[in-house]
Enzyme design. Structure first.
Site, short mmCIF file in Angstrom:
data_model
loop_
_atom_site.label_atom_id
_atom_site.label_comp_id
_atom_site.label_asym_id
_atom_site.label_seq_id
_atom_site.Cartn_x
_atom_site.Cartn_y
_atom_site.Cartn_z
N HIS A 118 11.21 46.22 14.05
CA HIS A 118 9.79 46.12 13.69
C HIS A 118 9.43 44.68 13.30
O HIS A 118 8.70 44.02 14.02
CB HIS A 118 9.39 47.10 12.59
CG HIS A 118 9.68 48.52 12.91
ND1 HIS A 118 9.19 49.14 14.04
CD2 HIS A 118 10.41 49.46 12.25
CE1 HIS A 118 9.62 50.39 14.06
NE2 HIS A 118 10.37 50.61 13.00
N TYR B 196 20.96 58.09 11.44
CA TYR B 196 21.16 58.24 10.00
C TYR B 196 21.17 59.69 9.52
O TYR B 196 21.33 59.95 8.32
CB TYR B 196 20.12 57.45 9.20
CG TYR B 196 18.67 57.77 9.45
CD1 TYR B 196 18.06 58.84 8.83
CD2 TYR B 196 17.89 56.96 10.27
CE1 TYR B 196 16.71 59.12 9.02
CE2 TYR B 196 16.56 57.22 10.47
CZ TYR B 196 15.97 58.31 9.85
OH TYR B 196 14.64 58.58 10.05
N HIS C 169 20.09 50.76 7.05
CA HIS C 169 18.77 51.33 7.29
C HIS C 169 17.66 50.34 6.99
O HIS C 169 16.75 50.13 7.80
CB HIS C 169 18.57 52.60 6.46
CG HIS C 169 17.22 53.22 6.68
ND1 HIS C 169 16.11 52.85 5.94
CD2 HIS C 169 16.80 54.14 7.58
CE1 HIS C 169 15.06 53.54 6.37
NE2 HIS C 169 15.45 54.32 7.36
N ASP D 213 11.81 54.63 19.16
CA ASP D 213 11.78 54.97 17.74
C ASP D 213 11.59 56.46 17.49
O ASP D 213 12.50 57.26 17.64
CB ASP D 213 10.71 54.12 17.05
CG ASP D 213 10.85 54.10 15.53
OD1 ASP D 213 11.62 54.90 14.99
OD2 ASP D 213 10.18 53.30 14.88
#
Length: 457
Positions: free
Chosen positions: A275, A127, A212, A326
């Site tokens: 997640h 991003y 996102h 991550d």
């Protein structure tokens, strides 16, 4: 590194898609795919003998590459209420300091570390698109192209996911200044995807996309992108990572994040819910039934204090999961899988939570991460079998713990007693990228990365 030196590999022990086997010959075609697998064989002249147990390389299903450069910089205590939301300020500072050269250097270093940790492919949830302040580069795909370059330099397989990001919170809230380098409207984002279709194909990368989070996109924006995206690869989204996110989603919609996502969006096997930490029992069952992968990042989730995913319940409901690194406070298969299991043990105050009675925990979670990671990366299949890409890990046969083990003991020793240093060699698409724990471009990659770290002091 040079292409594989033989079309046939010989391993005394190998974890095949059908289970452990001895004296295995694996034949590779000229493109690095597995053409044949034979067991109970004797090596022939010219076969390459593998120096330890052979297992599949696991896909890393969630990465923000630039964040590797800030690992360890957010470990200064604040007011006592430190959380993801305070950590995010350090992340914004990092974004403001790095340019395209820096991002490429960080990603190349990270991808070498991932290879050394037993990963053969990375799913880059990308991003960071623009300059500080939000001004696009002359080529709006500049930052994505740097990720493609870095993956090629390191030699890791890549599934690239440009990320749509437009808002600061639910309901289309105006973004804050730190988020400006991330932002698109739907038309510009779809144009970015169009630009990356040929670039990704040329680089040999899979291409999907991500939204996102529910915070960062309105329902109409999500539907526009889902209806018009020019790619058929995987779709990823952050969801239900923090309790505040759940509270804000309830206030906005009257529903919890995973509940809203499953009600409103066509969630299926293409999707990966990153997640998904905070779910009710009903949400857990519904997400499992959808066929989507739960993308777990145990080291980052622990570092940020997010919470513990209900992996026991999710697997019992038939759910699919995989692991990612991550923010990259850890970069190895062993550390992520160990923390996944240990989180369940700490919550339940019991041992051996993620395997059926009598089954190896290491084997169970390794194969779950392999299958879930392959699905989330947009790959058709996983494991050592005919028709899969030769993404392979050799564990160190000279390590006494490994040398004395066989079958599932090998995985249990690696994951719960040893760690990333047990990885000796790594092959990606039929080419050795790590040999004896080293990468042949390591010195140059390290020098470039060190220059970036000096900027971030």
């Amino acid at each position: 590194m040079s292409a594989f030196s033989a079309h046939r590999l010989f391993a005394e022990q190998a974890l095949l898609s059908t289970g452990w086997a001895e004296n295995v010959i694996i034949s590779l075609d000229s493109d690095g795919w597995i053409a044949a697998v034979e067991t109970a064989q004797a090596p022939a002249a010219g076969d390459e003998r593998i120096a330890g147990p052979l297992v599949p390389a696991v896909p890393n299903l969630h990465s923000h590459a630039f964040q590797r450069a800030m690992a360890g910089l957010a470990e200064v205590a604040g007011s006592g209420d430190d959380s993801f939301w305070t950590w995010r300020e350090t992340m914004y500072r990092t974004v403001g300091l790095v340019d395209p050269d820096d991002v490429e250097a960080i990603a190349a270093k990270l991808y070498v570390e991932m290879l050394k940790g037993g990963f053969g492919r990375v799913v880059e949830f990308h991003y960071l698109h623009h300059q500080e302040g939000g001004t696009p580069y002359a080529d709006p795909a500049e930052m994505s192209l740097r990720i493609l370059n870095a993956s090629h330099r390191a030699g890791i397989g890549l599934t690239h996911l440009p990320v749509f990001y437009a808002h600061a919170n639910f309901g289309g809230m105006e973004p804050n200044p730190g988020q400006r380098p991330f932002l698109h409207d739907p038309d510009r984002f779809l144009a970015l995807l169009e630009r990356l279709v040929p670039a990704s194909a040329e680089a040999g990368a899979e291409l999907g996309y991500a939204i996102h989070s529910l915070r960062a996109a309105t329902p109409d924006e999500m539907r526009t992108i889902l209806g018009s995206a020019p790619v058929s690869g995987p779709i990823h989204i952050h969801v239900a990572e923090q309790t505040r996110e759940v509270e804000d989603c309830l206030a906005w919609s009257g529903r919890r994040p995973v509940e809203w996502l499953l009600d409103e969006m066509p969630v299926d096997k293409r999707w990966c819910a990153i997640h998904a930490t905070h779910m009710t029992a009903e949400e857990t069952k519904r997400l499992a039934k959808s066929g989507a992968v739960a993308g777990l990042c145990p080291a980052t989730e622990a570092n940020l204090g997010d919470g513990i995913f209900l992996a026991t319940d999710f697997l019992a409901a038939g759910g699919r999961l995989g692991i990612g690194t991550d923010s990259h406070v850890a970069t190895s298969v062993a550390e992520e899988l160990r923390l996944l299991e240990y989180g369940q043990r700490l919550r339940d105050r019991r041992r051996n939570r993620l395997a059926a009675p009598g089954a190896s925990v290491g084997r169970t979670i390794f194969e779950a991460a392999l299958a879930g990671g392959a699905q989330a990366a947009g790959l058709g299949s996983a494991g050592i079998q005919v028709g899969t890409r030769a993404d392979l890990v050799v564990l160190d046969g000279a390590n006494p713990y490994i040398a004395a083990a066989s079958g599932n003991q090998i995985l249990d020793r690696w994951l719960f007693a040893l760690g990333g240093e047990t990885v000796r060699d790594v092959m990606v698409a039929g080419e050795w990228k790590i040999r004896n724990g080293r990468h042949d471009r390591e010195e140059d990659i390290d020098r470039a990365f060190a220059r970036v770290l000096t900027k971030l002091k």
